[in-house]
Design an enzyme around this catalytic site. Structure first.
Site, PDB file in Angstrom:
ATOM      1  N   HIS A   1       3.598  -2.521   2.996  1.00 36.63           N
ATOM      2  CA  HIS A   1       3.585  -1.152   2.494  1.00 36.63           C
ATOM      3  C   HIS A   1       4.835  -0.856   1.675  1.00 36.63           C
ATOM      4  O   HIS A   1       5.933  -1.282   2.024  1.00 36.63           O
ATOM      5  CB  HIS A   1       3.492  -0.151   3.654  1.00 36.63           C
ATOM      6  CG  HIS A   1       2.203  -0.230   4.402  1.00 36.63           C
ATOM      7  ND1 HIS A   1       1.956  -1.207   5.356  1.00 36.63           N
ATOM      8  CD2 HIS A   1       1.078   0.531   4.326  1.00 36.63           C
ATOM      9  CE1 HIS A   1       0.733  -1.035   5.835  1.00 36.63           C
ATOM     10  NE2 HIS A   1       0.188  -0.003   5.231  1.00 36.63           N
TER      11      HIS A   1
ATOM     12  N   ASP B   1       0.815  -1.214   0.000  1.00 37.13           N
ATOM     13  CA  ASP B   1       0.000   0.000   0.000  1.00 37.13           C
ATOM     14  C   ASP B   1       0.850   1.265   0.000  1.00 37.13           C
ATOM     15  O   ASP B   1       2.026   1.248   0.358  1.00 37.13           O
ATOM     16  CB  ASP B   1      -0.895   0.040   1.251  1.00 37.13           C
ATOM     17  CG  ASP B   1      -2.035  -0.948   1.205  1.00 37.13           C
ATOM     18  OD1 ASP B   1      -2.061  -1.795   0.291  1.00 37.13           O
ATOM     19  OD2 ASP B   1      -2.900  -0.879   2.093  1.00 37.13           O
ATOM     20  N   ASP B   2       0.210   2.370  -0.363  1.00 38.33           N
ATOM     21  CA  ASP B   2       0.669   3.748  -0.094  1.00 38.33           C
ATOM     22  C   ASP B   2       1.703   4.301  -1.050  1.00 38.33           C
ATOM     23  O   ASP B   2       2.140   5.444  -0.878  1.00 38.33           O
ATOM     24  CB  ASP B   2       1.205   3.893   1.330  1.00 38.33           C
ATOM     25  CG  ASP B   2       0.145   3.669   2.398  1.00 38.33           C
ATOM     26  OD1 ASP B   2      -1.022   3.463   2.037  1.00 38.33           O
ATOM     27  OD2 ASP B   2       0.499   3.694   3.584  1.00 38.33           O
TER      28      ASP B   2
ATOM     29  N   HIS C   1      -5.790   9.228   0.859  1.00 35.42           N
ATOM     30  CA  HIS C   1      -5.650   8.345   2.016  1.00 35.42           C
ATOM     31  C   HIS C   1      -6.424   8.836   3.253  1.00 35.42           C
ATOM     32  O   HIS C   1      -5.896   8.875   4.362  1.00 35.42           O
ATOM     33  CB  HIS C   1      -4.173   8.176   2.379  1.00 35.42           C
ATOM     34  CG  HIS C   1      -3.856   6.882   3.070  1.00 35.42           C
ATOM     35  ND1 HIS C   1      -3.918   6.726   4.445  1.00 35.42           N
ATOM     36  CD2 HIS C   1      -3.452   5.685   2.583  1.00 35.42           C
ATOM     37  CE1 HIS C   1      -3.562   5.487   4.770  1.00 35.42           C
ATOM     38  NE2 HIS C   1      -3.272   4.831   3.646  1.00 35.42           N
TER      39      HIS C   1
END
Length: 214
Positions: free
Chosen positions: A179, A35-36, A90
């Site tokens: 992540h 993620d991210d 987010h």
């Protein structure tokens, strides 16, 4: 009498189910997800580590970061990874208004499609913060909501060994949350893939809320 016992045992024994399209040595699949991203410092090394391990993963990118680093988004797609929608900024989506919720998802869809020419089909709500309204909006925009079965908590900067231990606890069909943006997560890649393969599990894609063959 011994022969009859052996025959009965053979009839009663049922081999573990193996997916019909499983690759040699794979009794099941686990989805590795990141993620991210993307991140200028970490995305390329993460992609290189996955390629070296002959593993594919799903990257849930943030729209603002994708807009800032379109070259890294394209590199992710060229590396054979799957791209998912992780909203534009987010936020906690359950606190968003209906218009904000729709825009967070749609803007990211548009950006990822503009960069890669592909339309994402997977969506992960930030923080796993979801409810019926969030799930419904994702469906309305043609996306399957994806959560996870194993959280490595790599964002807390644990040692690489701890990330590996968490990730390799996954079972067939599981989805591992990691992540983009952490060196220890990059370093964990070969050990995670090796540990899963030792259990007969191979990296796979996500379909129907579970990991399946690529």
């Amino acid at each position: 009498m011994l022969l009859r016992t052996l025959l009965v045992s053979a009839v009663l024994f049922v081999a573990p189910a193996v997916p019909a399209n499983a690759a040699p040595g794979c009794s099941g699949y686990v989805a590795l997800t990141y993620d991210d991203g993307p991140y200028a410092q970490f995305t390329r090394p993460l992609l290189a580590a996955l390629r070296s391990a002959r593993a594919r993963a799903t990257f849930f990118d943030i729209g603002t970061r994708a807009k800032e680093h379109p070259d890294l988004v394209r590199a992710t797609a060229r590396a054979g990874m799957w791209l998912g929608n992780h909203t534009w900024s987010h936020p906690f989506l359950t606190r968003a208004t209906p218009d904000e919720l729709s825009k967070e998802i749609a803007s990211t869809q548009d950006e990822l499609r503009r960069i890669t020419g592909r339309v994402p089909t997977l969506f992960r709500p930030p923080y796993g913060d979801t409810n019926a309204a969030v799930a419904a909006e994702a469906r309305r925009q043609g996306l399957d909501q994806v959560l996870w079965t194993v959280d490595t908590r790599d964002w807390t900067s644990p040692p690489t060994e701890e990330i590996v231990r968490s990730a390799t606890s996954a079972t067939a069909g599981g989805i591992v949350l990691m992540h983009d943006g952490y060196q220890n997560t990059v370093d964990a890649v070969p050990l995670v893939v090796q540990g899963l393969r030792a259990k007969g599990l191979c990296p796979g894609r996500i379909s129907g809320g579970r990991a399946v063959a690529p």
